[in-house]
Write a protein that holds these residues in place. Structure first.
Motif, mmCIF file in Angstrom:
data_model
loop_
_atom_site.group_PDB
_atom_site.id
_atom_site.type_symbol
_atom_site.label_atom_id
_atom_site.label_comp_id
_atom_site.label_asym_id
_atom_site.label_seq_id
_atom_site.Cartn_x
_atom_site.Cartn_y
_atom_site.Cartn_z
ATOM 1 N N GLN A 1 8.227 17.798 -33.574
ATOM 2 C CA GLN A 1 7.474 16.702 -33.647
ATOM 3 C C GLN A 1 7.776 16.025 -35.127
ATOM 4 O OE1 GLN A 1 5.161 15.463 -31.884
ATOM 5 N NE2 GLN A 1 4.193 16.791 -30.847
ATOM 6 N N ALA A 2 7.366 14.793 -35.184
ATOM 7 C CA ALA A 2 7.483 14.198 -36.597
ATOM 8 C C ALA A 2 6.377 13.633 -37.022
ATOM 9 C CB ALA A 2 8.477 13.155 -36.341
ATOM 10 N N SER A 3 6.027 13.626 -38.353
ATOM 11 C CA SER A 3 4.956 12.940 -39.139
ATOM 12 C C SER A 3 5.164 12.594 -40.317
ATOM 13 C CB SER A 3 3.548 14.019 -39.057
ATOM 14 O OG SER A 3 2.709 13.480 -39.775
ATOM 15 N N GLY A 4 4.915 11.374 -40.910
ATOM 16 C CA GLY A 4 5.367 10.973 -42.239
ATOM 17 C C GLY A 4 7.029 11.202 -42.281
ATOM 18 N N SER A 5 7.564 11.730 -43.215
ATOM 19 C CA SER A 5 8.876 12.041 -43.633
ATOM 20 C C SER A 5 9.516 13.305 -43.146
ATOM 21 C CB SER A 5 9.457 11.629 -44.991
ATOM 22 O OG SER A 5 9.129 10.427 -45.377
ATOM 23 N N SER A 6 8.588 14.025 -42.540
ATOM 24 C CA SER A 6 8.932 15.248 -42.112
ATOM 25 C C SER A 6 9.276 15.719 -40.487
ATOM 26 C CB SER A 6 7.579 16.261 -42.549
ATOM 27 O OG SER A 6 7.413 16.302 -43.903
ATOM 28 N N LEU A 7 10.079 16.586 -40.389
ATOM 29 C CA LEU A 7 10.258 17.088 -38.921
ATOM 30 C C LEU A 7 10.067 18.499 -38.843
ATOM 31 C CD1 LEU A 7 12.123 17.042 -36.226
ATOM 32 C CD2 LEU A 7 14.021 17.971 -37.599
ATOM 33 N N PHE A 8 9.139 18.627 -37.763
ATOM 34 C CA PHE A 8 8.633 19.912 -37.628
ATOM 35 C C PHE A 8 9.343 20.512 -36.359
ATOM 36 C CE2 PHE A 8 5.379 17.382 -39.551
ATOM 37 C CZ PHE A 8 4.889 17.997 -40.383
ATOM 38 N N VAL A 9 9.680 21.849 -36.432
ATOM 39 C CA VAL A 9 10.616 22.559 -35.145
ATOM 40 C C VAL A 9 9.806 23.547 -35.088
ATOM 41 C CG1 VAL A 9 12.571 23.544 -34.942
ATOM 42 C CG2 VAL A 9 12.822 21.415 -36.313
ATOM 43 N N GLY A 10 9.570 23.819 -33.668
ATOM 44 C CA GLY A 10 8.769 24.857 -33.168
ATOM 45 C C GLY A 10 9.928 25.708 -32.488
ATOM 46 N N LYS A 11 9.990 27.217 -32.770
ATOM 47 C CA LYS A 11 11.082 28.011 -32.344
ATOM 48 C C LYS A 11 10.097 29.234 -31.590
ATOM 49 C CE LYS A 11 14.778 31.055 -34.070
ATOM 50 N NZ LYS A 11 15.553 31.296 -35.345
ATOM 51 N N ASP A 12 9.852 29.508 -30.487
ATOM 52 C CA ASP A 12 9.289 30.844 -29.971
ATOM 53 C C ASP A 12 7.892 31.003 -30.457
ATOM 54 O OD1 ASP A 12 11.465 31.297 -28.446
ATOM 55 O OD2 ASP A 12 12.473 32.629 -29.761
ATOM 56 N N ASN A 13 7.836 31.786 -31.420
ATOM 57 C CA ASN A 13 6.445 32.120 -32.092
ATOM 58 C C ASN A 13 6.395 31.267 -33.487
ATOM 59 O OD1 ASN A 13 5.443 33.403 -29.961
ATOM 60 N ND2 ASN A 13 6.163 35.312 -30.638
ATOM 61 N N THR A 14 7.129 30.616 -33.827
ATOM 62 C CA THR A 14 7.077 29.934 -35.274
ATOM 63 C C THR A 14 7.184 28.350 -35.397
ATOM 64 O OG1 THR A 14 9.247 30.286 -35.780
ATOM 65 C CG2 THR A 14 8.070 32.174 -36.402
ATOM 66 N N ILE A 15 6.622 27.950 -36.478
ATOM 67 C CA ILE A 15 6.888 26.573 -36.688
ATOM 68 C C ILE A 15 7.095 26.076 -37.820
ATOM 69 C CG2 ILE A 15 5.676 24.203 -36.683
ATOM 70 C CD1 ILE A 15 3.658 25.350 -34.464
ATOM 71 N N SER A 16 8.307 25.587 -38.195
ATOM 72 C CA SER A 16 8.776 25.001 -39.502
ATOM 73 C C SER A 16 8.584 23.652 -40.023
ATOM 74 C CB SER A 16 10.173 25.697 -39.644
ATOM 75 O OG SER A 16 10.341 26.970 -39.509
ATOM 76 N N ARG A 17 8.466 23.205 -41.045
ATOM 77 C CA ARG A 17 8.331 21.759 -41.595
ATOM 78 C C ARG A 17 9.685 21.699 -42.272
ATOM 79 N NH1 ARG A 17 4.282 19.077 -45.840
ATOM 80 N NH2 ARG A 17 6.001 17.538 -46.821
ATOM 81 N N ILE A 18 10.432 20.638 -42.110
ATOM 82 C CA ILE A 18 11.641 20.181 -42.546
ATOM 83 C C ILE A 18 11.545 18.822 -43.123
ATOM 84 C CG2 ILE A 18 14.223 20.051 -42.515
ATOM 85 C CD1 ILE A 18 14.014 22.139 -40.102
ATOM 86 N N ASP A 19 11.613 18.562 -44.642
ATOM 87 C CA ASP A 19 11.505 17.007 -44.887
ATOM 88 C C ASP A 19 13.022 16.828 -44.915
ATOM 89 O OD1 ASP A 19 8.984 17.680 -45.466
ATOM 90 O OD2 ASP A 19 8.970 17.653 -47.661
ATOM 91 N N VAL A 20 13.027 15.453 -44.529
ATOM 92 C CA VAL A 20 14.167 14.707 -44.286
ATOM 93 C C VAL A 20 14.427 13.633 -45.296
ATOM 94 C CG1 VAL A 20 15.850 13.792 -42.828
ATOM 95 C CG2 VAL A 20 14.396 15.548 -41.922
ATOM 96 N N SER A 21 15.297 13.401 -46.127
ATOM 97 C CA SER A 21 15.713 12.428 -47.084
ATOM 98 C C SER A 21 17.046 11.989 -47.312
ATOM 99 C CB SER A 21 14.962 13.075 -48.758
ATOM 100 O OG SER A 21 15.551 14.056 -48.923
ATOM 101 N N ARG A 22 17.259 10.807 -47.812
ATOM 102 C CA ARG A 22 18.476 10.392 -48.125
ATOM 103 C C ARG A 22 18.755 10.668 -49.535
ATOM 104 N NH1 ARG A 22 16.173 6.131 -44.901
ATOM 105 N NH2 ARG A 22 17.509 5.460 -43.081
ATOM 106 N N SER A 23 20.114 11.216 -49.452
ATOM 107 C CA SER A 23 20.732 11.378 -51.039
ATOM 108 C C SER A 23 21.542 10.532 -51.418
ATOM 109 C CB SER A 23 20.993 12.810 -51.161
ATOM 110 O OG SER A 23 21.980 13.109 -50.039
#
Length: 356
Positions: A334-356
């Motif tokens: 899923q995506a919201s704002g500048s973040s990508l959310f990744v679900g994996k079996d029983n967990t969900i992680s937020r990953i912030d994506v930015s340009r460097s």
């Protein structure tokens, strides 16, 4: 007689052009991306009350629910058979479903649809696929039917946007409804030995329909409503056809349409009257989701090959900027704002994506 001097201007211009060409050639096509993991939550943990935060839906295996951008699990439940969920509604249902109760992210009853069938939610839009497989109906938030359409063949493709709905059938016919519930387009793309619609999408404004259709030979077709008729503005043949249902999806600005195929991800950029460009991006495995970023010019593509999932990040809809893999039995993005959310079996992680 004195000899006239030759002008050096062409030579100078040529040298300047070569320097400019070299500088442009060595410039990177895309900026480097930084992926920063901010948090990870377990969907089996205790839920917290939802206040004014945005609820983001998830479905992993036989579990579904909602979480927030800051990592609060606000609703989580399991279901024995199947379930449908959006950011507004969720519902579990059985094989012999005779009525459906819709639930909100706050775990409150929204309404009950007193009809047999299988629910499907697209944001705040409510649909029921009726027993028999050839009919679909749209309902309002009070549980009352807005419209119903029944075809002569099984439904093989369906999609919804704020501009309307599109239905594809096994006999190769396509019909679209406006957001107000009236028939807008009704046509059969044709052009193949066997007529069938394997994927379809409708643009956010409801004027354009795209579909993957037919076998021997298979085509990708884009049709646009013009007056009282539908005009095909683009079609091309698929090199390696498939018999399986495929994803077709427009971007929010309706300037790009995607489709999945055996070779990866098809990307077509739309002009005012025709397709401006098209390409195939190789993607490993079977594509299961295409998600558009809210704040950045990124598309996230989730694909699966056995128990290996790959997330491919596209910049500008058609340039691969980054990718990463992980192992899981079930996954979602899923995506919201500048973040990508990744679900994996029983967990969900937020990953912030930015340009460097």
């Amino acid at each position: 007689m004195r000899e006239r001097k030759k002008s050096r201007a062409p030579l100078v211009l040529t040298v300047l052009f070569c320097i400019l060409y070299i500088l442009l050639a060595i410039r990177p096509l895309t900026t480097e991306l930084t992926l920063t993991q901010k948090w990870t939550i377990d969907i089996l943990q205790d839920v917290q009350p939802l206040s004014d935060e945005k609820a983001i839906p998830f479905k992993l295996g036989q579990s579904m629910g909602y979480f927030t951008e800051d990592g609060k699990l606000v609703f989580s439940t399991t279901f024995p058979f199947k379930a449908s969920i959006s950011n507004v509604y969720n519902a579990a249902y059985s094989a012999g479903n005779t009525q459906t109760t819709l639930v909100t992210p706050q775990n409150q009853k929204a309404c009950t649809i007193a009809a047999a069938g299988y629910p499907y939610f697209s944001e705040n839009r409510i649909y029921m696929f009726l027993p028999g497989g050839s009919a679909v109906a749209q309902y309002n938030d009070q549980g009352f039917r807005i419209w119903q359409h029944e075809g002569y063949a099984p439904i093989t493709a369906f999609s919804s946007s704020k501009g309307g709905s599109v239905i594809g059938y096994a006999d190769g016919s396509v019909i679209s409804y406006t957001a107000q519930g009236t028939v807008d387009q009704n046509f059969a793309p044709g052009g193949s030995e066997t007529e069938v619609i394997l994927g379809a999408a409708i643009s956010p404004d409801g004027t354009t329909v795209a579909c993957l259709c037919g076998l021997d030979r298979q085509r990708f077709v884009i049709a646009r409503k013009e007056g009282n008729t539908s005009r095909i503005i683009h079609h091309h043949y698929i090199e390696h056809q498939t018999c399986e249902q495929q994803l077709v999806q427009f971007t929010r600005d309706a300037k790009t349409v995607f489709y999945t195929c055996k070779d990866g991800l098809g990307v077509l950029k739309l002009g005012r009257k025709k397709v401006a460009s098209q390409k195939i991006i190789p993607i490993e495995g079977t594509i299961t989701q295409i998600v558009e970023s809210e704040n950045e010019d990124f598309m996230y593509v989730l694909s699966r090959e056995n128990n290996t999932y790959t997330v491919t990040i596209l910049e500008g809809t058609d340039t691969v900027a980054s990718s990463f893999r992980f192992s899981a039995n079930n996954a979602f993005i899923q995506a919201s704002g500048s973040s990508l959310f990744v679900g994996k079996d029983n967990t969900i992680s937020r990953i912030d994506v930015s340009r460097s």
